[in-house]
Enzyme design. Sequence first.
Site, PDB file in Angstrom:
ATOM      1  N   ASN C   7      78.047  99.627 177.691  1.00 30.84           N
ATOM      2  CA  ASN C   7      76.752  99.115 177.238  1.00 30.84           C
ATOM      3  C   ASN C   7      75.635 100.122 177.564  1.00 30.84           C
ATOM      4  O   ASN C   7      75.904 101.204 178.094  1.00 30.84           O
ATOM      5  CB  ASN C   7      76.474  97.733 177.845  1.00 30.84           C
ATOM      6  CG  ASN C   7      76.354  97.777 179.359  1.00 30.84           C
ATOM      7  OD1 ASN C   7      76.144  98.840 179.941  1.00 30.84           O
ATOM      8  ND2 ASN C   7      76.483  96.628 179.989  1.00 30.84           N
ATOM      9  N   ASP C 196      85.766  89.987 173.905  1.00 26.39           N
ATOM     10  CA  ASP C 196      84.810  90.367 174.953  1.00 26.39           C
ATOM     11  C   ASP C 196      83.485  90.802 174.325  1.00 26.39           C
ATOM     12  O   ASP C 196      82.416  90.562 174.893  1.00 26.39           O
ATOM     13  CB  ASP C 196      85.401  91.500 175.793  1.00 26.39           C
ATOM     14  CG  ASP C 196      84.458  91.939 176.893  1.00 26.39           C
ATOM     15  OD1 ASP C 196      84.180  91.121 177.796  1.00 26.39           O
ATOM     16  OD2 ASP C 196      83.975  93.084 176.849  1.00 26.39           O
TER      17      ASP C 196
END
Lengths: 320, 320, 320
Positions: C7, C196
């Site tokens: 991320n 996920d």
Amino acid sequence: MRPDDSNLAGNVHGGIILKMIEEAGCIIGTRHCNVQNGDRCLAALVRVEKTEFLSPMFIGEVAHVTAEITFTSKHSLEVQVKVIGENVLTGAKKLASKAALWYVPCSLKNVEKIMEVPPIKYASAEQEEEGRKRYEAQKMERMETKARIEEAVAPPANPEQHTVGFSQSSLIHLVGPSDCTLHDYVHGGATMKLMDEVAGIVAARHCNTNIVTASVDAINFHRKIKKGCVLTVTGRLTFISNKSMEIEVMVDASSMVEAEMRKYRAVTAFFTYISLDKDNKPLPVPSLKIESEDEQRRFDEGKARYLQNKAKRLPLFLVP
Amino acid sequence: MRPDDSNLAGNVHGGIILKMIEEAGCIIGTRHCNVQNGDRCLAALVRVEKTEFLSPMFIGEVAHVTAEITFTSKHSLEVQVKVIGENVLTGAKKLASKAALWYVPCSLKNVEKIMEVPPIKYASAEQEEEGRKRYEAQKMERMETKARIEEAVAPPANPEQHTVGFSQSSLIHLVGPSDCTLHDYVHGGATMKLMDEVAGIVAARHCNTNIVTASVDAINFHRKIKKGCVLTVTGRLTFISNKSMEIEVMVDASSMVEAEMRKYRAVTAFFTYISLDKDNKPLPVPSLKIESEDEQRRFDEGKARYLQNKAKRLPLFLVP
Amino acid sequence: MRPDDSNLAGNVHGGIILKMIEEAGCIIGTRHCNVQNGDRCLAALVRVEKTEFLSPMFIGEVAHVTAEITFTSKHSLEVQVKVIGENVLTGAKKLASKAALWYVPCSLKNVEKIMEVPPIKYASAEQEEEGRKRYEAQKMERMETKARIEEAVAPPANPEQHTVGFSQSSLIHLVGPSDCTLHDYVHGGATMKLMDEVAGIVAARHCNTNIVTASVDAINFHRKIKKGCVLTVTGRLTFISNKSMEIEVMVDASSMVEAEMRKYRAVTAFFTYISLDKDNKPLPVPSLKIESEDEQRRFDEGKARYLQNKAKRLPLFLVP
């Protein structure tokens, strides 16, 4: 949106957005054409209408892509797609892009066989009539563009800065399995991603700044491209306005292994780019040095498209 | 060049450049071998000559890869490839790497059948003669290296820092469709990318700094690798000079599903890495603690290669 | 670990780690099941036991994945996998995750045919007995969860912030060749990565902060997913504790081309996420606004799972 989807400034490439739009269109189109009996088929992209990139997207944002079938003829269907960008940290949403795509269903057994499209139900007769007008208009334009094929000429050896030859760029791509899904033909979205990549390099070379895709003129996909083909994607500047650049992108395909199959023009399109400063505000674009009659002709044609698009866009701001 | 192509400091991995080089070689070689009649074939990589990485490339730069067929024998061909890096924001260009690769054409119907290569025309008899010398030299070396296969031994349980065992690394990769294109065999470029990945981990573990590939010794591809195979790629330090590390990389392939097919050594190569500070200047490399006779022998062999390469390189600077 | 694996804050996604774990399990399982005669087969994932992410991994770190077969029944096998993260610049290592996975060998010729698993040798009768207990327990749970299938309901048009509807998210994925390897069925790891991804978007929408996967409850793979399928992966918040969020993720598969094959639920799982500040310290999570009886029931069930897991975890700290 991931790091690889964007340029160094964090702006997501227009080509990534086009690829997502096309994937959505292909899924909904294929599903619709397989509800009936008969050969299983895949919706193959034949045309994308002019597409604008209304607001930039950035790494880490979530893209919402929604697609709807809005018209069906006997052998083709129109899908309208909308992309909304969401910043999950602030919750802000914006319309990033919307597009209209035309597909034809090709049999999975024999890719040259075009299947019939089951009709959709329209909310009103007016809606159907508008769809039919769009259908006739795109059909005519697809035929027209089929005729006009421009050669991509290699640029001179030491081109001067800000000439067409200076920024002209080519990219060569070997079509692999990831470019294809259900059969061995390339998805239109994969091709558009490559086209935007080349156009971006042309624009960056001309401006030496951070550049982004503003819009793409209608794209016609004349011929399918098979796995194992080599694509040569060439981009060159055609026209420059005060704050935008128009880049013509040509995709030529040739088979590595079938010598008898000659190189052919698979797709052509015009991309419009703008140059941005650090705060994502448009910058003036260096003017283009014209060096030949052909370049002047293409410049004039580009100017005509620019003025036509500008005229078309006006009403948007006048409507209350 | 995209974020995933580079390390944390923004330097593009040597393996990414090798993969681009090989793709260019494969395209031009395959196209050349299919101009004649007979089975369609794919150019399979059998050898890459020693390759140097002359200047670093960074994220956001554009790589120009040009390839040319420079020699053909009855069953093989040589391709010379050049990679130029361009910073599109400043316009600066530099030669990033050049390489020479040898291919043989394998029939698409039967991968074990080697096809004939159509001859090329040479600019001069001298040029052809030089090509023939390179051909004979590589043929001899390929035979020699086929014999010499070193075992990759697992490192001790708690190796001391700066020993060979401390930095030795292995990577396991399941060969998938994206590693292959026209038939179910892995592209040489995909294998080289994995090899560079392992060598980079070995070098970083030894130095704990930002490291980059300086060069790769000639690589011979002894056997083809099929889709569904599991590759074990192992790297270990062999020699260290003042400012460089030599890493031996071994690729072993085994089939997950064909138990009778035993693990085999598919490729071996020596990668040379250098350690860089924040301004991309070379740093001294920690010396290597030798712990066995085998390690000492490999160190001495590496030193011989190092001195030989250094001697070969000298004339470059003496020529005016 | 590369930029695309993580991320914006540099934390590697739990889904990437799950995908690596599953690849390791698939390789070792497939290899084991093919040592005997008979049809060649591929180990297909049927279940992953509850998996915790014990310490975060970051871009540039090296992941070490080791796998071991720990139990075999007539038609299934258990693989235990450990992931260790190594910072190659500092040399620091940490246990990132460990997991237990169950596989069944499917014939490559006929994917519905389950092959026999060759037995392994146990170090002790006790070890075998413990394996058998785990086998019986998971078998029972797999049957139980097969019955319970919850519908994914579309959220209301303008949901209020911090409601279940506000953060509910769906992702649509067209299964391509890269999701599959040896036959045309999706790897379990590819599916878990998508799950996920959706859970992460739900968590980020609820918290508007940097979030990471803390654990995943046992996942059962009820039905295989074929190439060319369209997956709809939906995530919604079920329960919130002081510092964690539980997100239910449902995977529905449908064929684009086989209209007679109806959409089916392929996988379900519960992901637990935590919210982090800039120093990677857990933050309190905004409470969840419950709006219906169904949401309350799911909240209570989630709370029961939370308390049960908390109770199970205690002994870990009590053992000396």
